[in-house]
Design a protein around this motif. Structure first.
Motif: not given
Length: 472
Positions: A6-14
């Protein structure tokens, strides 16, 4: 299936992987190519830790529509050579579910992809279930021959077909095919339906497990045999004790809970806790100190099931313990404690986040407890869990807790929750989101008009924008 990265929550992917409403809002303002790349990454690489309970398909399908996305990458994923090698339904299930929703929104290309995959794909049964809800009779009838061709016309193939028909999630295609006048279609399906019904009856007539005529000792032995085979049977064994044991058997059961082998000890602890035995709590505490991991887990589980005042009082004394029993005590107080237990529950919540992170299993109960008790000081921790957890179900619980504890929730997280992937979270948002933001009113209207939206969400929306409401 491996746990997804899971990508960081601040990214669009996350954000999109987590199914957060902010993911949709950010995707709609990001460059289209970047948004579609992140969206396709999620659809093709299921980001859910538990795909059987977390929702993403409608969330992603709506975003495909909003971005006017093509289905080329989904098509390539479904018909890749890997489909033959990796037949686990988790590889293609999310993609097929997204196509199903797109088909219900009128995307003809999605419907055609589902038909093609149902005819030749490894996870054909999932595609057929999606079509059963959306396709017309003619489209389903055209799939009868290619689907039945998967099953050889020999005893083994007929048995496999009967099992598939018996366990099918959506029976509509099989009912249509049973009426097919062709012998190779209608007769085979009718035979499979009859065989499946007979097999179900046979299984019901052959119950397994101990009988009420067994002795207490026989039940304990059965539980231990299960452990030796790698199957934990202490829960059904405890239910059997309820039918087998009498008052004269209590000394034997108490002794088993204190010194028995793992099967007997787990069974006895569960039975004594469920029957509110006065020695149950002391025996649970002793099991924590001297039992195996299996016994400790069984003791903790038995304790959390107890509903007595004595159990709550004992939880207050155990809440500071640095072990599994201390964690369980925090959860017991979260479920059944009173206002005087708020600090203990808050402490357990903070410790769980510090020690295990925002996806700790214990947080589900503690987050609910913070909301139930209205612990205002828990709001910062709840906001952290909301942002960072990869579980959309836990995020929904955090949203409900924030609605009860955080005055900023209606103008804050409640707004983005209107676009969340979980219908229960959208329902919370529909009841609390501030309507001063024009996006809120527009989204409420969209949810009210969307035939794919859940009834509970639409009921909540109507409470805000109905003729007697003041939201609009």
């Amino acid at each position: 299936m491996f746990d997804p990265v899971i990508a960081p929550s601040g990214t669009l992917l996350g954000l999109l992987q987590r199914g957060r409403g902010d993911g949709t809002l950010h995707a709609l303002t990001a460059p289209r190519a970047e948004a579609l790349a992140a969206l396709n990454h999620c659809v093709l690489r299921d980001p859910r830790h538990d795909w059987q309970v977390e929702n993403r398909s409608l969330y992603y399908a709506r975003l495909v529509l909003d971005l006017n996305g093509e289905l080329d990458e989904i098509e390539a994923h479904l018909f890749d050579a890997e489909d033959v090698l990796d037949t686990d339904e988790s590889r293609t299930g999310l993609s097929l579910a997204v196509l199903g929703h797109l088909a219900s929104y009128g995307r003809r290309d999605a419907l055609e992809l589902l038909r093609r995959y149902a005819a030749c794909g490894a996870n054909w049964a999932w595609a057929l279930d999606e079509l059963a809800l959306r396709d017309d009779d003619a489209g389903l009838r055209a799939l009868a021959a290619p689907v039945l061709a998967r099953f050889p016309a020999d005893p083994e193939g007929e048995a496999e077909l009967a099992a598939v028909v018996r366990d099918s999630f959506e029976p509509r295609p099989w009912r249509l095919w049973a009426d097919d006048p062709r012998e190779s279609i209608g007769a085979r399906v009718r035979g499979a339906q009859e065989a499946g019904s007979f097999d179900r009856w046979q299984r019901q007539m052959r119950p397994s497990g101990p009988r009420p005529g067994w002795s207490v000792r026989a039940v304990f032995e059965w539980a231990q045999q299960g452990i030796e085979r790698g199957a934990a049977l202490h829960v059904p064994a405890a239910r059997c004790l309820t039918a087998v044991a009498g008052p004269e058997d209590r000394p034997e059961i108490v002794e088993a809970a204190r010194t028995g082998d793992d099967g007997a000890r787990c069974t006895a602890l569960r039975y004594l806790a469920d029957s509110h035995d006065p020695d149950a709590l002391d025996l649970i505490e002793a099991a924590q100190a001297s039992g195996s991991r299996l016994v400790v887990d069984a003791a903790v589980d038995a304790f959390e099931r107890m509903r007595s005042i004595a159990a709550v009082e004992r939880a207050r004394g155990w809440a500071h313990r640095p072990d599994a029993l201390g964690e369980a005590a925090g959860r017991v107080l979260a479920c059944r404690g009173g206002a005087q237990d708020s600090e203990l529950v808050l402490g357990a919540l903070r410790e769980a986040v510090r020690g295990e992170g925002p996806d700790a299993p214990t947080l589900w109960t503690l987050v609910d407890g913070a909301g139930r008790l209205g612990i205002a000081n828990a709001a910062p921790v709840l906001r952290h869990v909301y942002r960072e957890t990869a579980s959309s179900h836990l995020r929904g619980r955090a949203a409900r807790a924030l609605a009860a504890t955080d005055p900023s929730f209606p103008a804050g997280f409640a707004v983005e929750c209107l676009w969340d992937c979980e219908e229960s979270t959208r329902e919370v948002a529909a009841r609390h989101a501030e309507t001063g933001d024009a996006r809120v009113v527009d989204q409420l209207r969209r949810l009210a008009a969307d035939p794919a939206e859940e009834a509970d969400v639409q009921t909540a929306v109507r409470s805000r924008i109905g003729p007697d409401a003041s939201a609009v």
